[in-house]
Design a protein around this motif. Sequence first.
Motif, mmCIF file in Angstrom:
data_model
loop_
_atom_site.group_PDB
_atom_site.id
_atom_site.type_symbol
_atom_site.label_atom_id
_atom_site.label_comp_id
_atom_site.label_asym_id
_atom_site.label_seq_id
_atom_site.Cartn_x
_atom_site.Cartn_y
_atom_site.Cartn_z
ATOM 1 N N CYS A 19 -90.020 38.298 83.886
ATOM 2 C CA CYS A 19 -88.595 38.008 84.117
ATOM 3 C C CYS A 19 -88.015 37.084 83.052
ATOM 4 N N HIS A 20 -88.789 36.096 82.634
ATOM 5 C CA HIS A 20 -88.269 35.074 81.726
ATOM 6 C C HIS A 20 -88.499 35.411 80.256
ATOM 7 N N GLY A 21 -89.218 36.499 79.973
ATOM 8 C CA GLY A 21 -89.454 36.923 78.602
ATOM 9 C C GLY A 21 -90.592 36.150 77.957
ATOM 10 N N ALA A 22 -91.292 36.804 77.037
ATOM 11 C CA ALA A 22 -92.419 36.165 76.353
ATOM 12 C C ALA A 22 -91.969 34.929 75.585
ATOM 13 N N ASP A 23 -90.705 34.951 75.120
ATOM 14 C CA ASP A 23 -90.175 33.833 74.337
ATOM 15 C C ASP A 23 -89.379 32.843 75.189
ATOM 16 N N GLY A 24 -89.302 33.101 76.512
ATOM 17 C CA GLY A 24 -88.582 32.205 77.411
ATOM 18 C C GLY A 24 -87.077 32.402 77.406
ATOM 19 N N LYS A 25 -86.592 33.368 76.620
ATOM 20 C CA LYS A 25 -85.146 33.567 76.501
ATOM 21 C C LYS A 25 -84.571 34.471 77.586
ATOM 22 N N GLY A 26 -85.443 34.983 78.429
ATOM 23 C CA GLY A 26 -84.984 35.813 79.543
ATOM 24 C C GLY A 26 -85.060 37.294 79.233
ATOM 25 N N ASN A 27 -85.416 38.071 80.248
ATOM 26 C CA ASN A 27 -85.483 39.516 80.146
ATOM 27 C C ASN A 27 -84.164 40.054 80.711
ATOM 28 N N MET A 30 -84.342 42.609 83.556
ATOM 29 C CA MET A 30 -84.706 42.031 84.849
ATOM 30 C C MET A 30 -83.549 41.233 85.436
ATOM 31 N N ALA A 31 -82.788 40.563 84.610
ATOM 32 C CA ALA A 31 -81.617 39.829 85.097
ATOM 33 C C ALA A 31 -80.650 40.798 85.766
ATOM 34 N N THR A 32 -80.447 41.965 85.143
ATOM 35 C CA THR A 32 -79.565 42.979 85.709
ATOM 36 C C THR A 32 -80.125 43.499 87.030
ATOM 37 N N VAL A 33 -81.416 43.828 87.042
ATOM 38 C CA VAL A 33 -82.059 44.348 88.253
ATOM 39 C C VAL A 33 -81.969 43.333 89.396
ATOM 40 N N LEU A 34 -82.189 42.064 89.074
ATOM 41 C CA LEU A 34 -82.170 41.020 90.095
ATOM 42 C C LEU A 34 -80.761 40.561 90.443
ATOM 43 N N GLY A 35 -79.782 40.975 89.646
ATOM 44 C CA GLY A 35 -78.406 40.587 89.890
ATOM 45 C C GLY A 35 -78.134 39.120 89.614
ATOM 46 N N VAL A 36 -78.816 38.601 88.594
ATOM 47 C CA VAL A 36 -78.603 37.204 88.205
ATOM 48 C C VAL A 36 -78.025 37.150 86.804
ATOM 49 N N LYS A 37 -77.401 36.035 86.491
ATOM 50 C CA LYS A 37 -76.705 35.895 85.208
ATOM 51 C C LYS A 37 -77.674 35.698 84.043
ATOM 52 N N ASP A 38 -78.671 34.864 84.260
ATOM 53 C CA ASP A 38 -79.481 34.445 83.117
ATOM 54 C C ASP A 38 -80.870 34.030 83.586
ATOM 55 N N LEU A 39 -81.881 34.494 82.889
ATOM 56 C CA LEU A 39 -83.265 34.123 83.210
ATOM 57 C C LEU A 39 -83.893 33.283 82.102
ATOM 58 N N SER A 40 -83.072 32.761 81.211
ATOM 59 C CA SER A 40 -83.574 31.956 80.096
ATOM 60 C C SER A 40 -84.156 30.632 80.577
ATOM 61 N N LEU A 41 -85.267 30.263 79.982
ATOM 62 C CA LEU A 41 -85.893 28.966 80.249
ATOM 63 C C LEU A 41 -85.688 27.999 79.095
ATOM 64 N N VAL A 42 -84.999 28.448 78.058
ATOM 65 C CA VAL A 42 -84.834 27.608 76.872
ATOM 66 C C VAL A 42 -83.388 27.155 76.684
ATOM 67 N N GLY A 43 -82.542 27.435 77.661
ATOM 68 C CA GLY A 43 -81.141 27.067 77.568
ATOM 69 C C GLY A 43 -80.859 25.679 78.113
ATOM 70 N N LYS A 44 -79.582 25.309 78.067
ATOM 71 C CA LYS A 44 -79.145 23.969 78.482
ATOM 72 C C LYS A 44 -79.473 23.671 79.937
ATOM 73 N N GLU A 45 -79.327 24.672 80.817
ATOM 74 C CA GLU A 45 -79.548 24.427 82.250
ATOM 75 C C GLU A 45 -80.981 23.953 82.509
#
Length: 87
Positions: A19-27, A30-45
């Motif tokens: 879900c979060h991508g090998a680089d942490g930037k988000g897949n 999967m974000a579309t499938v899950l209906g979420v905006k962003d799965l990034s782990l490397v962003g400001k949030e």
Amino acid sequence: TLAADAGAKALYEKSCAGCHGADGKGNEKMATVLGVKDLSLVGKETKSKSDDELLKVIAEGRGKMPASKYTKEEQKQVLGYVHSLAK
């Protein structure tokens, strides 16, 4: 250490990268499938959260993300790996 880093990467790839991508930037798919905006782990949030807050999300899950089945030590290793992606 290299062994711990390799172990943390393996844990991340097994349970997080789908879900979060090998680089942490988000897949995006999967974000579309899950209906979420962003799965990034490397962003400001994610960067704005404390380690305790992030460990709680890893341990307990959040939204559609399931709770971790990892030990507390493994959860800390995964968090360390996520921090390394954000650099």
